[in-house]
Design a protein around this motif. Structure first.
Motif, PDB file in Angstrom:
ATOM      1  N   THR A  13       0.823  -1.215   0.000  1.00  0.00           N
ATOM      2  CA  THR A  13       0.000   0.000   0.000  1.00  0.00           C
ATOM      3  C   THR A  13       0.854   1.261   0.000  1.00  0.00           C
ATOM      4  OG1 THR A  13      -0.116   0.085   2.421  1.00  0.00           O
ATOM      5  CG2 THR A  13      -1.828  -1.193   1.280  1.00  0.00           C
ATOM      6  N   TYR A  18       3.182   2.095  -5.333  1.00  0.00           N
ATOM      7  CA  TYR A  18       2.243   2.842  -6.166  1.00  0.00           C
ATOM      8  C   TYR A  18       2.953   3.566  -7.307  1.00  0.00           C
ATOM      9  CZ  TYR A  18      -1.762   5.825  -7.351  1.00  0.00           C
ATOM     10  OH  TYR A  18      -2.798   6.447  -8.008  1.00  0.00           O
ATOM     11  N   ARG A  46      -3.219  -2.372   6.144  1.00  0.00           N
ATOM     12  CA  ARG A  46      -4.550  -1.869   5.801  1.00  0.00           C
ATOM     13  C   ARG A  46      -5.489  -3.005   5.391  1.00  0.00           C
ATOM     14  NH1 ARG A  46      -2.802   3.410   2.120  1.00  0.00           N
ATOM     15  NH2 ARG A  46      -1.554   4.438   3.727  1.00  0.00           N
ATOM     16  N   TRP A  48      -7.601  -3.912   3.084  1.00  0.00           N
ATOM     17  CA  TRP A  48      -8.143  -3.745   1.739  1.00  0.00           C
ATOM     18  C   TRP A  48      -8.777  -5.048   1.243  1.00  0.00           C
ATOM     19  CZ3 TRP A  48      -3.869  -0.835  -1.544  1.00  0.00           C
ATOM     20  CH2 TRP A  48      -3.765   0.494  -1.064  1.00  0.00           C
ATOM     21  N   TYR A  53      -7.929  -3.201  -4.171  1.00  0.00           N
ATOM     22  CA  TYR A  53      -6.530  -3.310  -4.605  1.00  0.00           C
ATOM     23  C   TYR A  53      -6.427  -3.153  -6.119  1.00  0.00           C
ATOM     24  CZ  TYR A  53      -1.705  -5.153  -4.486  1.00  0.00           C
ATOM     25  OH  TYR A  53      -0.354  -5.316  -4.572  1.00  0.00           O
ATOM     26  N   TYR A  85      -4.736  -9.206  -2.551  1.00  0.00           N
ATOM     27  CA  TYR A  85      -4.327  -8.472  -1.359  1.00  0.00           C
ATOM     28  C   TYR A  85      -4.582  -9.283  -0.099  1.00  0.00           C
ATOM     29  CZ  TYR A  85      -3.599  -4.805   2.039  1.00  0.00           C
ATOM     30  OH  TYR A  85      -3.106  -4.065   3.097  1.00  0.00           O
TER      31      TYR A  85
END
Length: 497
Positions: A13, A18, A46, A48, A53, A85
């Motif tokens: 994350t 990213y 997190r 998710w 994701y 994820y």
């Protein structure tokens, strides 16, 4: 050639994943290097879902500059469908058990043959914990390959780097560890060997008889920006010199490899770094300069000490300049001047190879005024430009025999630069191929720390009156004096390209 592999990204994350990892993997997918037989597990704290994701991955591709119609296309959605994820606590053994079950399931689903790449896009303090759990909970397969990619910083000094390496080495062998230095993925840095050893005219001049000095500049026009918190613990010496700059130094000063293989290149680079003089504290004071930028009132920019997340009495440097001495073969005695800094006059990463003056200037006898011969300089532009420049002396074209300097230049066009794979794309490609040529070996990392540790310890034992350079300049006056005392000048200046 396509590859079958499962990527497990710890820190899935995060900003690195990213901005760099997801777009790079997508480019490899677009080019057909990854097809149907791959999968990615992203892990972090997190909570998710897979669907969320997938949206994050799609957004990462879009923010990387791909046109919106392509990111909404079937190819991008199909790519994102390979991502899974799992919420994960790196200290919780049970989470690794769940991770192993998902990894085994995906291995079977995508026919990955046990090939796994573990990417630790997290703080180094977690590296040993993760590596140990990967081994103890049997995520490391007994068939296929297992490769561990780790990011800098590799420790804070030699002792912490060794401790980190020992922890990782308890689970992975050296040939399974891929230490990323993204500068080694840059096209211009990878081209140093081609320039030096692919041109007889350059190779024959690359020695102490012809080279006066070598200069390496990594200049940034921006301040620390959102990295202020990190910079307070690192500083320019750890952030730029120990890794990027010393890797460049090793490529510029190494002896010619007998063949271009990962092992030969590594051995020559290690040898080159071992032949850089490790200074005493007194020598470090003489040969290294540090700086910290002040405010730029004209552009309403704060000084470093008033950036958000910094100490108002901070002794952390945002600028480093130094002189290195090598005893490596035919470059023995050639000084290597290095510098890097924030809020300098202009962003530019370049290498300047300054050749010695012509000892016998036959043109002074002509009586012309313009008969001074400028030093020949070979410049390698790394970024934002990519290319080369060679400064030569020629007749100036007027009556008589005046001399003038000219520049033979080659710069990649925008179209050419667009075709060059981004550094992370290249390095992930190499990791998939098992090609360790452009990754740092432990012996390189260790020797680099030995070189900078003396400087760091020397600076930590004394205080400097900061700030000591004006934003928008090329650093503190002491950086120029470093060369002036040797009757030299920096090639790249505030008004020079």
């Amino acid at each position: 050639m396509t590859q079958q592999a499962l990527f497990i990204i710890f820190g899935g994350t995060g900003d690195l994943a990213y901005r760099k990892l997801y777009p790079s993997l997508f480019r490899l997918y677009e080019k057909g290097y990854l097809k149907d037989d791959f999968a990615v597990i992203g892990t972090a704290r997190r909570p998710w879902t897979n669907d969320h994701y997938h949206e994050v991955v799609m957004n990462a591709i879009a923010d990387d500059g791909h046109e919106s119609d392509r990111t909404n296309s079937e190819i991008a959605r199909k790519f994102a469908s390979h991502f899974y994820y799992q919420s994960h606590n790196v200290n919780d053994t049970e989470h690794y058990v769940a991770l192993r079950k998902l990894a085994d399931k995906l291995d079977e689903k995508y026919k990955l043959n046990g090939n796994r790449i573990y990417y630790l896009a997290m703080a180094p303090r977690f590296f040993g914990t993760i590596a140990g759990h990967l081994k103890s909970e049997k995520l490391i397969t007994d068939h296929g390959y297992n490769r561990l990619i780790i990011e800098k910083p590799f420790g804070r000094d030699f002792e912490t780097a060794k401790e980190l390496n020992d922890d990782i080495s308890a689970a992975f062998s050296e040939d399974q560890i891929y230490r990323i230095d993204h500068y080694l993925g840059k096209e211009a840095i990878q081209s140093i060997a081609a320039l030096r050893f692919g041109n007889q005219v350059i190779e024959s001049l690359w020695n102490k008889e012809h080279i006066d000095n070598i200069q390496i500049t990594l200049a940034e026009s921006l301040g620390v920006e959102e990295r202020a918190g990190y910079y307070e613990t690192a500083g320019a010496l750890r952030d730029m010199v120990q890794n990027h700059i010393l890797q460049i130094v090793s490529l510029l000063t190494m002896q010619k490899p007998s063949e271009y293989t990962a092992k030969e290149l590594r051995d020559r680079k290690v040898e080159a770094l071992q032949n850089i003089k490790v200074y005493s504290a007194k020598e470090a004071s003489k040969n290294f300069v540090r700086g910290q930028y002040g405010e730029d009132a004209e552009h309403e920019q704060l000084d470093y000490r008033h950036e958000e997340g910094t100490d108002e009495h901070s002794q952390i440097e945002t600028f480093v300049a130094g002189k290195l001495e090598t005893t490596n073969g035919n470059l023995t005695g050639v000084p290597i001047y290095i510098r890097t800094g924030k809020r300098l006059a202009r962003k530019s990463t370049q290498i300047n190879v300054v050749f010695k003056d012509t000892t016998d200037n036959i043109f002074t006898a002509t009586g012309e005024q313009d008969t001074k011969l400028e030093q020949n300089v070979l410049t390698l532009y790394v970024e934002p430009d990519q290319g080369y420049q060679l400064d030569l002396n020629v007749k100036n074209g007027s009556q008589g025999y005046g001399i003038m300097p000219i520049h033979l230049e080659y710069h990649k066009t925008s179209a050419e630069k667009a075709k060059v794979p981004e550094a992370y794309e290249k390095l992930i490609h190499d990791a998939l191929d098992g090609n360790r040529t452009n990754f740092a070996h432990w012996h390189e990392v260790a020797q680099a720390w030995r070189i900078v540790d003396v400087v760091r310890q020397n600076w930590d034992s004394q205080k400097t009156d900061f700030p000591n350079y004006v934003s928008g300049t090329m650093g503190p006056k002491a950086a120029q004096e470093l060369l002036t005392r040797d009757h030299r000048d920096w090639v790249f200046g505030a008004t020079k390209h």
